[in-house]
Enzyme design. Sequence first.
Site, PDB file in Angstrom:
ATOM      1  N   LYS A 122      -9.829  -0.678  11.154  1.00 11.75           N
ATOM      2  CA  LYS A 122     -10.264  -2.120   9.929  1.00 11.75           C
ATOM      3  C   LYS A 122     -10.726  -3.052  10.965  1.00 11.75           C
ATOM      4  CE  LYS A 122      -7.127   0.400   6.216  1.00 11.75           C
ATOM      5  NZ  LYS A 122      -8.008   0.699   5.749  1.00 11.75           N
ATOM      6  N   GLN A 158      -4.729  -5.284   6.969  1.00 10.37           N
ATOM      7  CA  GLN A 158      -5.885  -6.243   6.239  1.00 10.37           C
ATOM      8  C   GLN A 158      -5.641  -7.605   7.172  1.00 10.37           C
ATOM      9  OE1 GLN A 158      -8.277  -4.798   4.316  1.00 10.37           O
ATOM     10  NE2 GLN A 158      -6.954  -2.772   3.962  1.00 10.37           N
ATOM     11  N   HIS A 179       0.402  -0.895  -0.062  1.00  9.25           N
ATOM     12  CA  HIS A 179       0.018  -0.263   0.038  1.00  9.25           C
ATOM     13  C   HIS A 179       0.959   1.565  -0.734  1.00  9.25           C
ATOM     14  CE1 HIS A 179      -2.422   2.767   2.277  1.00  9.25           C
ATOM     15  NE2 HIS A 179      -3.765   2.022   1.951  1.00  9.25           N
ATOM     16  N   CYS A 222      -4.659   3.031  -3.747  1.00  9.38           N
ATOM     17  CA  CYS A 222      -4.124   2.906  -2.970  1.00  9.38           C
ATOM     18  C   CYS A 222      -2.808   2.213  -3.186  1.00  9.38           C
ATOM     19  CB  CYS A 222      -3.853   3.744  -1.277  1.00  9.38           C
ATOM     20  SG  CYS A 222      -5.340   4.794  -1.531  1.00  9.38           S
ATOM     21  N   ASP A 270       3.752  -4.733   8.079  1.00  7.30           N
ATOM     22  CA  ASP A 270       1.651  -3.868   7.518  1.00  7.30           C
ATOM     23  C   ASP A 270       0.482  -4.570   8.090  1.00  7.30           C
ATOM     24  OD1 ASP A 270      -0.481  -2.065   7.464  1.00  7.30           O
ATOM     25  OD2 ASP A 270       0.855  -1.687   5.420  1.00  7.30           O
TER      26      ASP A 270
END
Lengths: 149, 418
Positions: free
Chosen positions: B238, B215, B135, B376, B212
């Site tokens: 999220k 998600q 991302h 993104c 990261d």
Amino acid sequence: MSDLRELYQATILDHYKKPRNFGPLAEATTHVEGHNPLCGDRVTLHVLFDGDVVRDVRFEGSGCAISTASASMMTEAVKGRQRAEVERLFERFRDLIAGPEGSEADSDELGKLAVFSGVREYPTRVKCATLVWHALHSALGDATTVSTE
Amino acid sequence: MKRAADDPNVAAPSLDVKRLREDFPVLQRSVRGRPLVYLDSAATTQKPRAVIDAVARHYAEENANIHRGVHLLSELATTAYESAREKVRALLNAADVREIVFVRGTTEAINLVASSYGRGRVGSGDEVLITAMEHHSNIVPWQMLCEEMGARLRVAPIDDRGALDLEAFERLVGPRTKLVAVTHVSNALGTVNPVREIVAMSHARGVPVLLDGAQAVAHQTVDVQALGCDFYAFSGHKLFGPTGIGVLYGRAELLEAMPPWQGGGDMIASVTFEKTTYNVLPYKFEAGTPHIAGVIGLGAAIDYVQSVGLDRIAAWEDSLLAHGTALLEALPGVRLVGTAPDKAAVLSFVLDGVHAHDVGTILDQDGIAIRTGHHCAQPVMDRFGIPATARASLAFYNTLEELEALAAGLRKVAEVFA
């Protein structure tokens, strides 16, 4: 489905599938790149000015149905016209799609471009329709890149 | 996120989705006269009543600043804030609550590491290694760091399915590599990265790893000690929590050695005009009044998601993914982008002759919310030679019927463009 047909009119779909004046223009006097950061779409506009007249105009790039059809129909609408006429058309088109309530009524001179009136109901798509017009507007001035942001 | 759900003989996991959906007020609403079909959870998840109530209750009943007042409300707010930190620690199975730093979101967490850790460790000629599926928030902070320090950003390639080329990755971990920053789960492709191997390969060469997790956290159990990563970042919104709040997990040893990032209140032990002594972890990295209500809401979100059960969520989402994949593959002109063997419930696709933006508009007419565009992740789009995709991203509150609605909607798109 009927609402969708307001937006995706047959003329728009036709210009999307078979864009007119698509491709490079070797003799162009001005090139402008338009960019919609929202969707990543890019359009490059090539304009050949002959004094104050838009002698020829072509475009390249990939975009959605609305932006591609808008570019295609714009090229047809402005070819052969004076700068001042094109500026006026730009303003009328902007009013049609995103102007204050009532301003879209005054759209007679838009001719075929009036098929984009449905875009008004889709605020997220306004930029798709106007991107190429903003590019043209800046071609009439001096800027070489425009963004819808 | 294994594929047991591919086997129709395996019973659907025990998740009472119909009942759980009632916990989400927004899922009860209609959009353009049709029931909302929300397939954009990778952008942000919806919020259960428990989270909305926790935020409202904080403001209505115990609003005060934290860590300083002697009065009762401040004490209540401080307790609620710090107990949420403990909930985050437990969620990630971090060793120590001091390793949990509250930030605005994943983006800020990565920027914190790039700035505080990166500036001290990455020098001229050094390298930061990322992957081709990141991302923008896990690309740009490193580009900025590399530009500032004269370092080089290296990018490990992905294959045509959107899976990381692990051998190429390993070759790229070199003597100049100072940090590896990799997404746990790709937002644009759904790829689940082999993060344990990535950590092992990097650690074998003494290189720390940032993951990261934006998600990942809402969809599977994450255990930072088992993964062995050095930093882990995620966003509350999220994970069914509020926007504006996120978490940076960092191993205490690394965080201790890092300079503060922002200066201000709460991050200090004492201040004179001559010298400031910084506060201990994690407060050293939490300058200013934090997003107290957001932290409390995040705590409520963690309680909620734990009560549903992340393992059961992962199993249900696997069946959704299998069903959705089969439905989309059966549609003429649809091509899935991102078909890695290990995948989260993200269905990114292109439809022949129709731009993603138009797909999104037409689906929206039926109350179906998807994301369209580059997500993104423009380098991912470039990798696949497409300007954009349409993306349906799922959460545990989605149903098989909603996937059927998506498929029906796509048939309608094809009809409009026929």
